[in-house]
Scaffold this motif. Sequence first.
Motif, PDB file in Angstrom:
ATOM      1  N   LEU A   1     -12.656  12.712  24.526  1.00  0.00           N
ATOM      2  CA  LEU A   1     -11.986  11.805  25.450  1.00  0.00           C
ATOM      3  C   LEU A   1     -10.777  12.476  26.093  1.00  0.00           C
ATOM      4  O   LEU A   1     -10.559  12.359  27.306  1.00  0.00           O
ATOM      5  CB  LEU A   1     -11.561  10.541  24.694  1.00  0.00           C
TER       6      LEU A   1
ATOM      7  N   ARG B   1     -11.313   4.158  23.870  1.00  0.00           N
ATOM      8  CA  ARG B   1     -11.879   4.486  25.184  1.00  0.00           C
ATOM      9  C   ARG B   1     -11.564   3.398  26.215  1.00  0.00           C
ATOM     10  O   ARG B   1     -11.241   3.686  27.368  1.00  0.00           O
ATOM     11  CB  ARG B   1     -13.398   4.681  25.074  1.00  0.00           C
TER      12      ARG B   1
ATOM     13  N   GLU C   1     -10.183  13.310  30.148  1.00  0.00           N
ATOM     14  CA  GLU C   1      -9.138  12.596  30.885  1.00  0.00           C
ATOM     15  C   GLU C   1      -7.858  13.404  31.076  1.00  0.00           C
ATOM     16  O   GLU C   1      -6.871  12.886  31.601  1.00  0.00           O
ATOM     17  CB  GLU C   1      -8.807  11.281  30.155  1.00  0.00           C
TER      18      GLU C   1
END
Length: 427
Positions: A228, A190, A232
Amino acid sequence: MNHQQSAALFARAMQIIPGGVNSPVRAFKSVGCDPIFIARAEGSRIYDADGNAYIDYVGSWGPMILGHCHPKVVEAIQQAAASGASFGAPTEKEIVLAEMVREAYPNIEKVRMVSSGTEATMSAIRLARGYTGRDKILKFDGCYHGHADSLLVKAGSGAATFGVPTSPGVPADFAKYTLTATYNDLAETRALVAANKGEIACIILEAIAGNMGCVAPKPGFLEGLRQLCNEEGIVLIVDEVMTGFRVAFGGAQERYGVRGDLVCLGKIIGGGLPVGAFGGKREIMERLSPEGGIYQAGTLSGNPLAMSAGIATLKLLKEEGFYARIEEKSAYFEKGMRQAATAAGVPTSLQRVGGMFCTYFQAEEVFNFADVKAETPKIFAKFFRTMLEEGINLAPSQYEAGFMSIAHSTADLDQTFEAAAKAFKEL
């Protein structure tokens, strides 16, 4: 065992082939002996040029889940060869195998056949970059995805065996686009993504890391990566070249319930012949030439010999109870190997997922590449040599997984335990 013929062949090969081999780990350098040259194989066994027999846990590095020379696979290849080995043109067999792959992987809406796992991962990364318009990729230390330039950065497998985390010949300008994180460390991943916000095209990983032994994902790791990537706009590429159809019919993604945007396959889908594939979401795959502008091609892709072997193999894997039997054999193997090590007083950590396994010569469990103790490969080398002389063929590297086949019998496994008991004692 007598290895006179293998030694002569190796000396001959050294004169014409770099290192005497066509893939580096085969040279046996990390285990301190010369390689054996294989003449034939059948079922759970391989036979070298000197006539020595070995119970085989390499299985051509994974694809021989049915054992060597399964009659139905051999028959399929023979029938295909009689009609032509390669046309450089479409055949129905390509469609059949693609449909079988899609059946096993619901997130693969379209698939492109290629000729190797390296070609599959290289092409999937190019597709992810073209789809997102971003240049950087993120991979994990010790995960090996083939020898494409951008992937030979802190790779596992043969690259780790030879201590070359970044190969000479890879321009620094290529490597700078490859970010590396620690496998199973979601927080570090991350942080890397945050530091490169909007620049990462894809995250690529082995769902079960089979090129630093056999390392399973921690609970929440794959789920965290999936979240994640969703947040993104990053393409998640799951490399199942090794685990696909190995740890379940639907691979590691079925086993762990986490799906990639793109998936790379190989090994088993070729039934022992050179095959790779990459596939995934329709909206991404349709950006691939000739539908889209992202180019990828291969003269021998989808050749009828490989497609026939793959179709025959997957048909057999679909039979009821197949994976339960593999699991039973593998659990019996794990128990026997643990008992042999304990009896000899040798600290080990045997890690296994389905029919994939690795014995680490340390008491601590391995969660990432840094967890592998520095002295482990030297101890493994001695263990390997004894096992080989006792007729047991293991991968000639601490960093490679071993593989169970349906052809391994209880007698094979018991013979392996006897050899292991001797090899552990000699440590």
